[in-house]
Design an enzyme around this catalytic site. Sequence first.
Site, PDB file in Angstrom:
ATOM      1  N   LYS A 104       0.960   4.077  -2.926  1.00  0.00           N
ATOM      2  CA  LYS A 104       0.803   5.549  -2.751  1.00  0.00           C
ATOM      3  C   LYS A 104       1.848   6.510  -2.919  1.00  0.00           C
ATOM      4  O   LYS A 104       1.803   7.490  -3.336  1.00  0.00           O
ATOM      5  CB  LYS A 104       0.338   5.758  -1.201  1.00  0.00           C
ATOM      6  CG  LYS A 104      -1.059   5.035  -0.775  1.00  0.00           C
ATOM      7  CD  LYS A 104      -2.293   5.613  -1.921  1.00  0.00           C
ATOM      8  CE  LYS A 104      -3.445   5.003  -1.371  1.00  0.00           C
ATOM      9  NZ  LYS A 104      -4.444   5.472  -2.255  1.00  0.00           N
TER      10      LYS A 104
ATOM     11  N   TYR B 119       0.812  -1.305   0.053  1.00  0.00           N
ATOM     12  CA  TYR B 119      -0.073   0.089   0.223  1.00  0.00           C
ATOM     13  C   TYR B 119       0.827   1.321   0.030  1.00  0.00           C
ATOM     14  O   TYR B 119       0.561   2.346  -0.809  1.00  0.00           O
ATOM     15  CB  TYR B 119      -0.890  -0.073   1.131  1.00  0.00           C
ATOM     16  CG  TYR B 119      -1.788   0.994   1.248  1.00  0.00           C
ATOM     17  CD1 TYR B 119      -3.110   0.980   0.631  1.00  0.00           C
ATOM     18  CD2 TYR B 119      -1.706   2.162   2.258  1.00  0.00           C
ATOM     19  CE1 TYR B 119      -3.882   2.183   0.746  1.00  0.00           C
ATOM     20  CE2 TYR B 119      -2.430   3.151   2.291  1.00  0.00           C
ATOM     21  CZ  TYR B 119      -3.738   3.183   1.547  1.00  0.00           C
ATOM     22  OH  TYR B 119      -4.671   4.269   1.648  1.00  0.00           O
TER      23      TYR B 119
END
Length: 244
Positions: free
Chosen positions: A156, A152
Amino acid sequence: MHIDLTGKRALVTGSTRGIGRAIADQLAACGADVAIVGRDKTKAEAVAAEIPRAKGFGCDVTVPAEIETLIADVEAGLGGIDILVNNAGITRDNLMLRMKNDDWDAVIDANLRSAFIAIRAASRGMMKKRFGRIINITSVVGLMGNKGQANYAASKAGLVGLTKSVAKELGSRNILCNAVAPGFIETDMTAAMTPEAREALIRNIPLERLGQTRDVAGAVAWLASDLAAYVTGQVIVIDGGLAA
Ligand code: NDP
């Protein structure tokens, strides 16, 4: 000067609930026509029915061809896309040593590749009009890293690099590209936290609370508006001071 988006057409991915829904509500409240997007078209249409001048569209952003079709359908349905908000995102948390390749790929595809494909497809129409606002929803985790979220955080952080590169490539066409990096916001995504984890987190947030979806939506509306006409390639952090 208040934020006026009258006549602007906005597409918000992942807008059936959570942060995306709040962004869609806020953009509509500022006068924009909004495309609501989720995997299930019927659900997206039901959400759109609750928002003035909104239309619902189905798209799984992990499937590249569906994104291309979505952009074409929204351009036809709303008459163009002036504002693109890449918000759809998922987590598949695990400690890095236990993380499966599939968990890595799923998160990168949903959070990062999807934004690249949507931007590439939507920017063609924006270039012709010499106007566009692209806003990518990243995360403070992309700036700080987080245990158990290597996939994740990488997706990002990747969005930050994508944002800055697009800003440089498309600035001469009056297309602005920025990112918004929320901290921890009250949504389905954060609902699974244990009370202990939540307390520990709040101790590290200067404003002593998790964020609300409207806290993020306000920054997106500002970036989409004429008030932010000289802002591009930036990451606006909305985290109650967590990363400060
Ligand atoms: P939610 O899990 O509450 O909502 C996710 C949204 O994305 C839903 O509308 C869902 O729609 C949609 N979605 C998920 N997968 C897909 C897919 N494959 N194709 C199309 N749509 C999809 O998430 P949040 O509102 O919490 O998060 C929104 C964004 O903000 C994400 O990018 C997230 O990473 C980011 N963020 C969230 C933070 C938080 O604390 N909540 C903090 C920092 C960043 P449906 O189920 O209808 O398909």
